[in-house]
Every structure is written in structure tokens, then in C-alpha cells.
Design a protein around this motif. Structure first.
Motif, PDB file in Angstrom:
ATOM      1  N   UNK A  65       0.841  -1.206   0.000  1.00 23.77           N
ATOM      2  CA  UNK A  65       0.000   0.000   0.000  1.00 23.77           C
ATOM      3  C   UNK A  65       0.871   1.249   0.000  1.00 23.77           C
ATOM      4  N   UNK A  66       0.236   2.391  -0.183  1.00 22.24           N
ATOM      5  CA  UNK A  66       0.991   3.639  -0.209  1.00 22.24           C
ATOM      6  C   UNK A  66       1.542   3.991   1.166  1.00 22.24           C
ATOM      7  N   UNK A  67       0.786   3.657   2.208  1.00 20.00           N
ATOM      8  CA  UNK A  67       1.191   3.989   3.568  1.00 20.00           C
ATOM      9  C   UNK A  67       1.071   2.779   4.484  1.00 20.00           C
ATOM     10  N   UNK A  68       1.964   2.718   5.477  1.00 17.90           N
ATOM     11  CA  UNK A  68       1.830   1.730   6.540  1.00 17.90           C
ATOM     12  C   UNK A  68       0.962   2.339   7.635  1.00 17.90           C
ATOM     13  N   UNK A  69      -0.172   1.731   7.881  1.00 17.77           N
ATOM     14  CA  UNK A  69      -1.089   2.250   8.892  1.00 17.77           C
ATOM     15  C   UNK A  69      -0.791   1.572  10.224  1.00 17.77           C
ATOM     16  N   UNK A  70      -0.385   2.331  11.242  1.00 18.11           N
ATOM     17  CA  UNK A  70      -0.119   1.728  12.553  1.00 18.11           C
ATOM     18  C   UNK A  70      -1.402   1.119  13.137  1.00 18.11           C
ATOM     19  N   UNK A  71      -1.314  -0.107  13.597  1.00 24.19           N
ATOM     20  CA  UNK A  71      -2.456  -0.791  14.206  1.00 24.19           C
ATOM     21  C   UNK A  71      -2.093  -1.116  15.657  1.00 24.19           C
ATOM     22  N   UNK A  72      -2.604  -0.362  16.624  1.00 29.72           N
ATOM     23  CA  UNK A  72      -2.279  -0.656  18.024  1.00 29.72           C
ATOM     24  C   UNK A  72      -2.640  -2.091  18.387  1.00 29.72           C
ATOM     25  N   UNK A  73      -1.752  -2.732  19.133  1.00 30.99           N
ATOM     26  CA  UNK A  73      -1.953  -4.105  19.618  1.00 30.99           C
ATOM     27  C   UNK A  73      -2.262  -5.070  18.464  1.00 30.99           C
ATOM     28  N   UNK A  74      -1.557  -4.895  17.366  1.00 33.88           N
ATOM     29  CA  UNK A  74      -1.794  -5.748  16.187  1.00 33.88           C
ATOM     30  C   UNK A  74      -1.600  -7.222  16.515  1.00 33.88           C
ATOM     31  N   UNK A  75      -0.657  -7.521  17.407  1.00 36.36           N
ATOM     32  CA  UNK A  75      -0.371  -8.920  17.744  1.00 36.36           C
ATOM     33  C   UNK A  75      -1.038  -9.352  19.050  1.00 36.36           C
ATOM     34  N   UNK A  76      -1.887  -8.491  19.594  1.00 36.83           N
ATOM     35  CA  UNK A  76      -2.537  -8.808  20.863  1.00 36.83           C
ATOM     36  C   UNK A  76      -1.749  -8.243  22.035  1.00 36.83           C
ATOM     37  N   UNK A  77      -2.169  -8.617  23.223  1.00 35.69           N
ATOM     38  CA  UNK A  77      -1.549  -8.088  24.433  1.00 35.69           C
ATOM     39  C   UNK A  77      -1.754  -9.094  25.560  1.00 35.69           C
ATOM     40  N   UNK A  78      -0.660  -9.663  26.049  1.00 36.11           N
ATOM     41  CA  UNK A  78      -0.753 -10.644  27.135  1.00 36.11           C
ATOM     42  C   UNK A  78       0.373 -10.389  28.136  1.00 36.11           C
ATOM     43  N   UNK A  79       0.362 -11.132  29.222  1.00 30.38           N
ATOM     44  CA  UNK A  79       1.314 -10.844  30.294  1.00 30.38           C
ATOM     45  C   UNK A  79       1.619 -12.114  31.080  1.00 30.38           C
ATOM     46  N   UNK A  80       2.844 -12.191  31.605  1.00 25.09           N
ATOM     47  CA  UNK A  80       3.264 -13.314  32.437  1.00 25.09           C
ATOM     48  C   UNK A  80       4.220 -12.782  33.498  1.00 25.09           C
ATOM     49  N   UNK A  81       3.788 -12.829  34.765  1.00 23.33           N
ATOM     50  CA  UNK A  81       4.618 -12.296  35.850  1.00 23.33           C
ATOM     51  C   UNK A  81       5.996 -12.948  35.891  1.00 23.33           C
ATOM     52  N   UNK A  82       6.057 -14.235  35.575  1.00 19.99           N
ATOM     53  CA  UNK A  82       7.329 -14.963  35.693  1.00 19.99           C
ATOM     54  C   UNK A  82       8.371 -14.470  34.696  1.00 19.99           C
ATOM     55  N   UNK A  83       7.926 -13.806  33.631  1.00 22.19           N
ATOM     56  CA  UNK A  83       8.866 -13.340  32.602  1.00 22.19           C
ATOM     57  C   UNK A  83       9.200 -11.858  32.747  1.00 22.19           C
ATOM     58  N   UNK A  84       8.647 -11.197  33.761  1.00 22.66           N
ATOM     59  CA  UNK A  84       8.802  -9.758  33.879  1.00 22.66           C
ATOM     60  C   UNK A  84      10.173  -9.335  34.389  1.00 22.66           C
TER      61      UNK A  84
END
Length: 460
Positions: free
Chosen positions: A249-268
Motif C-alpha cells: 500500500x501507499x502507507x503503513x497504517x499503525x495498528x495498536x496491539x496488532x499482535x494482541x496483548x498478554x502478560x506473564x509475571x514470571x517473565x517480567x
């Protein structure tokens, strides 16, 4: 140096610099501003695009995802630079400090995503976890910016030097794998071929030649020129596939959280610790920029700039995670451009940020970059990671190596490299500890930090 800049430096208690043509608060003519901004962009471009390229290669992402991550790194770096240099309220240093994607997080990102994938997660889910951790870890920098005057009492050069050395040493494996052709070459049997090694060698030779030049501009552009030589050679060898350019495309449109959003305390923990290290690195970079632009490096204004700069670092990394970009920090290489050009005006930063944003919004830029063969990138990253290790050694060379500091360095390096070389040694650990200490940088860094706190003697 102009009269206005000289007067301002005197009023703030800084030493006037005879090398400055335009001071921090002056506006150079548009033509000069654009020329200086372009030089800054050249200086940081490779540093910004390399982390996403390395992570994408390690996770075997598609060409489209790789190009998107590169574009987002450029876009976020541009927005972050504008915020850092403009200073909006308490946010930003107000110095000509350029933001870019940090190398510090490459190892923990690859390690965390690799563990997630080994447990059955897809690459999208792994990236979701990485960006969630980057977002949460950014809060560490935001919090640290409020207590910056105390951080230096425990995170001393023996700690930062050890960690920076470990970052460089533990990333050497990534560089050498890329030199051989990358993970794709390992899969198709071409790993370590003469063509791959030749491409890597060409890039290394060109970088070394230009880095040895008497011209400071050629030295600063040596990595860009090396990669350009590798790109041209790859075209001649028919190793560049640009067929996807016609479908972009002519422009790259930023997509917030395109890959999702998860969390793991053990990896913080590894991410939080890396953020603490970038705090100390940023303090050094901001101090150097203050010196070059005739600003004070002590007193209320200095600490105000540090607090604002670190707050911007944290907010920029938080914004970056939401926009699918890896953590952002202040870059040191731009201080060389300030010194060479004599232009320390923070208004140039808006143009630098604008150029990076434009590059990030043009899909062709990301597509052209991701087409670079891994072997050519490996030649450059071997030098870059080796340089990072020597930077750590340089920090350590200023530390008095008494019995206390020697045992800190010995144990931290030993454990950090040991876990990197033999990761199965912690396989019996509970999941939380196993995730925390799976990174050699986190293991060695935490060891250095704890020993620096508990061992008797002067911390330095």
C-alpha cells in the motif's frame, strides 16, 4: 558559539562551548536544519532497524511481519524523538537527544518469545507476550525517573559495566548465526556456505575500512556503508527478492496491539532489570548531550532534564509497546553529530523525528530493509555486538578492581555466561525462577546488583 547561546550557558552555570554554532534554544535556517537532521537520521537508522530485524529472524517471522516491525520501530523512534526534544510539560529533556530502538532488550525478547513458542504458542502469541512485558516494564523507567538521585547509589559502574559487557557477549551467538545465513539457511542446508560467509566478510571489511578513515563523517557512516555494500553485492548475486514491493500500500497504517496483548509475571524480571540498566545508560547519554550543548551537568536544571528525559524514555517505550515496537531509549551516537556540526539546537530534533516518522509510514522502506540477507546483517551485527562488549569493558576499566569488585565481576560474568552456554542447568527450577534466570544478562546483572548491595566496602 552565538551570543545568545553563550549568555544562556553563563546564566545556567554551564561552560560556554566555542564549538557550538547554534545553541540549544536557537533556530538554525531551514536549509541547515534539514542538512543536520539528515545526518542524524543516517547516524541512527541502522541502530533503529537492527533490533527488529534480529528478533524477526530469530522468531522466523514472515517478510510482511518483519517489514511491519521495522516500520513501527522507525515511526515510534520519530514520535519519541519529537517528544524528547520538544519537552511537553514535565515530559522530555528538552535536549537534542534522539530516541531509538534499544539493543539491550534483544536477548530477553528472543529468550522469552522462544520459551513461549517451545510451549506451543504461535509467533503472534509470543509477540503478544513480549509487547505486554515491554509495556509493563516501561513503568519501571517512569517510576525511576522520580527517584533518579538515588539510583546511582546501587547501580554503580561495576554493575552497569558488567551488564553492558554481558549484553554484547551473549548476543555474539545471534551475530554468528546470521553470518552463516540465519535460521532459514540452517533449515535449507546452506548455513555456513562460502557465499554467506563472503557476504558477511565483505560487510565487515567495508565497515573496518571506513571506520579507519580520517574523515569523521565516513567513520560515523561506516556501518551504513557496509550494509549498503552488502546489499549491492546481494543484488549482484540475485539474493534480493523485491517482488512484494508492487503489492504494498501507499502507507503503513499503525495498528495498536496488532499482535494482541498478554502478560506473564514470571517473565517480567529480566525486562524490568533491563529497563533499570537503560536508565543508567540514558543518564550517561543525557549528561554527554548537556555537556556538548553547553548545559549544566549539576544542579536543579540538570536533574530536571534527567527526570524529564527518563520520563520520556518510559512513556515512549509504553507507546512503542502499544504500537508494536520494542523499547526505546536515548541514542549516544548523535552526540558525535552535535560535536561535528556544532549544531546543538533542540529544534532540529523535531525535523529528525519527522523524517523518521515519514520513513516509518512508507512501506517500501521496511520491505527494502527486510530483504537484506541475514549474512550481510550478521557481518554488521558482529561488529556492533563486539563493540557493545568493549563498551562494557571500557566502563569496567574505570572501576578500581579491588577484591570486592573483582569478586562481583567474576561471579556475575561466570553465572551470566554459564546460563547462556548451558541453559539446561536451571531446568529443575520452579517456572517463575526458571523464566527469570533463563536470560544470562538478567542472571549476571542481578548477581552484580545484589553483591554490590550486600558486600561490605565502598560502592563505585
Amino acid at each position: 558559539m552565538s551570543v545568545e547561546a553563550d549568555t544562556l550557558a553563563t546564566e545556567t552555570g554551564a561552560e560556554p562551548s566555542a564549538d557550538l554554532i547554534y545553541g540549544l534554544h536557537e533556530r538554525p535556517p531551514l536549509q541547515e536544519t534539514l542538512l543536520v537532521a539528515l545526518q542524524h537520521v543516517f547516524a541512527v537508522f541502522v541502530g533503529i532497524i537492527t533490533p527488529p530485524l534480529i528478533v524477526a529472524g530469530a522468531l522466523k517471522l514472515s517478510a510482511a511481519d518483519t517489514a511491519y516491525l521495522v516500520s513501527m520501530s522507525l515511526l515510534v523512534s520519530g514520535l519519541a524523538t519529537i517528544l524528547q526534544t520538544s519537552r511537553i510539560g514535565p515530559i522530555g529533556s528538552g535536549l537534542l537527544s534522539i530516541q531509538g530502538t534499544s539493543f539491550t532488550f534483544i536477548a530477553p525478547i528472543i529468550s522469552t518469545a522462544g520459551v513461549a513458542i517451545s510451549k506451543g504458542a504461535s509467533t503472534t502469541q509470543a509477540l503478544s507476550l513480549v509487547f505486554g512485558l515491554c509495556c509493563a516494564g516501561a513503568l519501571v523507567v517512569i517510576a525511576a525517573s522520580r527517584f533518579i538521585q538515588y539510583a546511582g547509589t546501587v547501580i554503580t559502574p561495576i554493575v552497569t559495566g558488567t551488564v553492558v559487557t554481558l549484553i554484547g557477549l551473549t548476543l555474539i551467538e545471534v551475530g554468528i548465526v546470521n553470518m552463516g545465513g540465519g535460521f532459514a539457511a540452517q533449515a535449507d542446508g546452506s548455513f555456513g556456505s562460502l557465499q554467506n560467509l563472503g557476504l558477511a566478510a565483505l560487510v565487515i571489511v567495508v565497515i573496518v575500512v571506513f571506520n579507519s578513515s580520517r574523515s569523521p563523517y565516513l567513520r560515523m557512516l561506516s556501518i551504513v556503508l557496509g550494509l549498503l555494500a552488502g546489499y549491492i553485492a546481494a543484488i549482484a548475486l540475485d539474493r534480493i527478492d523485491l517482488s512484494a514491493l508492487h503489492e504494498l500500500p501507499l502507507l503503513t497504517i499503525p495498528v495498536p496491539f496488532r499482535y494482541g496483548f498478554s502478560f506473564d509475571w514470571s517473565a517480567l524480571v529480566p525486562f524490568a532489570f533491563m529497563y533499570l540498566i537503560t536508565v543508567m545508560e540514558s543518564i550517561g547519554d543525557l549528561t554527554a548531550t548537556s555537556t556538548l550543548t553547553a548545559q549544566p551537568i549539576s544542579g536543579p536544571l540538570y536533574f530536571q532534564r534527567l527526570r524529564g528525559g527518563l520520563l520520556a524514555d518510559g512513556i515512549n517505550s509504553l507507546l512503542g509497546a502499544c504500537l508494536n515496537s520494542f523499547p526505546s531509549t536515548t541514542f549516544a551516537q548523535n552526540n558525535g553529530i552535535i560535536q561535528l556540526t556544532g549544531v546543538g539546537s533542540r529544534y532540529v530534533g523535531v525535523f529528525i523525528g519527522g523524517m523518521l516518522v515519514v520513513l516509518g509510514l512508507i512501506p517500501a522502506v521496511g520491505a527494502l530493509v527486510q530483504a537484506l540477507p541475514a549474512a550481510a546483517l550478521g557481518g554488521a551485527t558482529m561488529i556492533m555486538f563486539g563493540t557493545m562488549a568493549t563498551s562494557g569493558i571500557r566502563i569496567l576499566s574505570r572501576v578500581t578492581m579491588n577484591r570486592r569488585n573483582s569478586i562481583i565481576l567474576a561471579l556475575a560474568l561466570g553465572l551470566g555466561l554459564g546460563v547462556t552456554f548451558v541453559p539446561t542447568v536451571i531446568q529443575v527450577f520452579p517456572p517463575l525462577l526458571k523464566s527469570t534466570f533463563s536470560s544470562g544478562i538478567a542472571t549476571g546483572g542481578l548477581c552484580a546488583l545484589l553483591l554490590n548491595i550486600v558486600l561490605p566496602g565502598e560502592r563505585r
